[in-house]
Design a protein around this motif. Sequence first.
Motif, short mmCIF file in Angstrom:
data_model
loop_
_atom_site.label_atom_id
_atom_site.label_comp_id
_atom_site.label_asym_id
_atom_site.label_seq_id
_atom_site.Cartn_x
_atom_site.Cartn_y
_atom_site.Cartn_z
N ARG A 1 0.84 -1.19 0.00
CA ARG A 1 0.00 0.00 0.00
C ARG A 1 0.88 1.25 0.00
O ARG A 1 2.05 1.20 0.37
CB ARG A 1 -0.94 -0.02 1.20
CG ARG A 1 -1.73 -1.32 1.32
CD ARG A 1 -2.76 -1.25 2.41
NE ARG A 1 -3.97 -0.60 1.94
CZ ARG A 1 -4.90 -0.10 2.74
NH1 ARG A 1 -4.74 -0.14 4.05
NH2 ARG A 1 -5.99 0.43 2.24
N VAL A 2 0.31 2.37 -0.41
CA VAL A 2 1.12 3.57 -0.65
C VAL A 2 0.60 4.77 0.13
O VAL A 2 -0.57 4.86 0.47
CB VAL A 2 1.17 3.91 -2.15
CG1 VAL A 2 1.81 2.78 -2.94
CG2 VAL A 2 -0.22 4.23 -2.69
N ARG A 3 1.53 5.69 0.39
CA ARG A 3 1.24 7.02 0.89
C ARG A 3 2.08 8.01 0.08
O ARG A 3 3.20 7.69 -0.32
CB ARG A 3 1.62 7.18 2.36
CG ARG A 3 0.85 6.36 3.35
CD ARG A 3 1.30 6.72 4.76
NE ARG A 3 0.63 5.92 5.78
CZ ARG A 3 1.10 4.78 6.25
NH1 ARG A 3 2.24 4.30 5.78
NH2 ARG A 3 0.45 4.11 7.19
N PRO A 4 1.59 9.22 -0.11
CA PRO A 4 2.45 10.22 -0.75
C PRO A 4 3.53 10.71 0.21
O PRO A 4 3.34 10.74 1.43
CB PRO A 4 1.48 11.35 -1.11
CG PRO A 4 0.35 11.21 -0.14
CD PRO A 4 0.23 9.73 0.15
N ALA A 5 4.67 11.07 -0.35
CA ALA A 5 5.73 11.75 0.37
C ALA A 5 6.24 12.86 -0.54
O ALA A 5 6.01 12.82 -1.76
CB ALA A 5 6.86 10.79 0.73
N TRP B 1 4.25 11.25 6.04
CA TRP B 1 3.26 11.37 7.10
C TRP B 1 2.76 9.98 7.46
O TRP B 1 1.80 9.47 6.88
CB TRP B 1 2.11 12.27 6.63
CG TRP B 1 2.59 13.61 6.17
CD1 TRP B 1 2.84 14.70 6.95
CD2 TRP B 1 2.89 14.01 4.82
NE1 TRP B 1 3.27 15.75 6.18
CE2 TRP B 1 3.32 15.36 4.87
CE3 TRP B 1 2.86 13.36 3.57
CZ2 TRP B 1 3.70 16.07 3.74
CZ3 TRP B 1 3.23 14.05 2.45
CH2 TRP B 1 3.65 15.40 2.53
N PRO B 2 3.39 9.33 8.44
CA PRO B 2 3.06 7.93 8.75
C PRO B 2 1.65 7.74 9.28
O PRO B 2 1.14 6.62 9.23
CB PRO B 2 4.11 7.56 9.82
CG PRO B 2 4.65 8.84 10.33
CD PRO B 2 4.54 9.83 9.22
N THR B 3 0.99 8.79 9.78
CA THR B 3 -0.38 8.62 10.27
C THR B 3 -1.43 8.82 9.18
O THR B 3 -2.62 8.60 9.42
CB THR B 3 -0.68 9.59 11.42
OG1 THR B 3 -0.49 10.94 10.97
CG2 THR B 3 0.24 9.31 12.60
N LEU B 4 -1.01 9.24 7.98
CA LEU B 4 -1.95 9.31 6.86
C LEU B 4 -2.32 7.89 6.46
O LEU B 4 -1.44 7.04 6.29
CB LEU B 4 -1.30 10.03 5.68
CG LEU B 4 -2.15 10.18 4.42
CD1 LEU B 4 -3.27 11.19 4.65
CD2 LEU B 4 -1.28 10.61 3.23
N PRO B 5 -3.61 7.57 6.28
CA PRO B 5 -3.98 6.20 5.91
C PRO B 5 -3.32 5.78 4.60
O PRO B 5 -3.32 6.51 3.61
CB PRO B 5 -5.51 6.28 5.76
CG PRO B 5 -5.92 7.44 6.61
CD PRO B 5 -4.80 8.43 6.50
N ALA B 6 -2.75 4.58 4.59
CA ALA B 6 -2.20 4.00 3.37
C ALA B 6 -3.34 3.40 2.55
O ALA B 6 -4.41 3.09 3.08
CB ALA B 6 -1.17 2.93 3.71
N GLN B 7 -3.10 3.24 1.25
CA GLN B 7 -4.16 2.73 0.38
C GLN B 7 -3.56 2.00 -0.82
O GLN B 7 -2.37 2.12 -1.11
CB GLN B 7 -5.05 3.88 -0.10
CG GLN B 7 -4.31 4.96 -0.89
CD GLN B 7 -5.21 6.10 -1.30
OE1 GLN B 7 -6.34 5.90 -1.72
NE2 GLN B 7 -4.73 7.32 -1.15
N ASP B 8 -4.41 1.27 -1.52
CA ASP B 8 -3.98 0.54 -2.71
C ASP B 8 -3.98 1.43 -3.94
O ASP B 8 -3.28 1.16 -4.91
CB ASP B 8 -4.90 -0.66 -2.97
CG ASP B 8 -4.85 -1.68 -1.85
OD1 ASP B 8 -3.75 -1.88 -1.30
OD2 ASP B 8 -5.90 -2.26 -1.51
#
Length: 451
Positions: free
Chosen positions: A182-186, A202-209
Amino acid sequence: MVNELRDLLRDASGHPPQESQDLAGVLRHGRRRVRVRRASVVGGTALAAGAIALASVTWLDPSPADLVAAGVPRPEGPTVRLTDARPAVEGTDYRELTSYTNEDLDGDNGEYFDGVTDDGLVLFREGPSMTRRTERYALMDPATGEKRWLPQGPGDGQQSFPLALGPAQLVLMRLDHGDGGRVRPAVDVYDRGGGTWFSVSWPTLPAQDDFPTVRMGPDGRIYATVMTDPGDVPEGGWPTGPDGDAEDADAEGDVKALWSMALTDPSDVRDEELRVGDFAFDGNQLVWTDSTNGAAGRVHVRDLATGTETSFDPKLGERCNLLGLDAAGGRIAMSQYCGTYEDGVRDDRVQVVTTEGEQVVTVQDDGVEGGDLVAGGDFMTMTAYGRATGGTYLYDFDEGRLLRLSDAMSSWAVGRGPTPGDQFMWTTPAGDRDATFGRKGAEMHLGELIR
């Protein structure tokens, strides 16, 4: 929404190849420019990048598509076809500032324009290759071609996408992979004065597919979507259209949560408590739809300084799926797929309305897409992939004229990113011919409108 955004505003004022098996990224930013829509993936099924094919072969027909004979309905409001365009004349309609050619992108990665800074320098990217693991950047003077190479960035081989190219900072977005893929923007930020990079995630941002939509807001925060309610596939799967592809013109749209993050603080993450489809900023206005990648629903416009909000029915059509959205200068451009008809003729549209809901113009044809507003929203660029109508187009709202910049479109998505003032970018084919896709390379152009 605004969660302090109103107070902050009172106080303050899309490449080629990512070598990745992340399917959402491939579909949106793939090396080969392919005509895709929602149904390439259903129910989380993963495809390797090499398995993605053209969604239609109607571009082999050397004549323009006959929309009337195919039974394609006419949109609301003023409508033009690609065949209404006249050739753009260099020196009269625009001047070319610089160009760069990659002769063979089939053989290896290449070099690209990733936008233009507010002070007029091209962000020049050298992509990862078989002999170089990471990309690197330079700021190039378009008049001389002279490049000032930047220190190696912290992206660790991930392809980046520019969010803002200011005189003080360059802000580039990439995806952090983790949580089982799963991914998050950085973001990676280059301080032009100090000559150094820093990164924030931002590690608390929900990750998603899914590949998120990520934009920089007028308050300097980063805004990103997180999928909450993907559109459902009909029971039994999608029906088959006349072209043999899955016919998803009546698709239910995706709904996402809008989050925002501080550019310098990994802990400053907040749910803006707003559900959107697609979204964009037009100055201090936030524009969003109810859903995307399907029926768009209503368009909403919020003045972030005052909190005033309006909404309207954009009259997209009964079968139209929203694929992309842009906003600038009081105009909203929406790229849509609206069904496939007899002889495989597609109803593709780029529809423009004002932020008050007035119909401005719809460019309707088989294979047209895009709708990138440039020059403060006074012009719009589009691409088309038909054999007879393929190329890049420019629509002038003040004059009501459609100009054709090129008579062919590269198979590669290169030469993209923000541009200042009256500048814009487009791409043409280059190099030797490929038996399957056309020419192996691409030539990027940076131009400036002549008013």
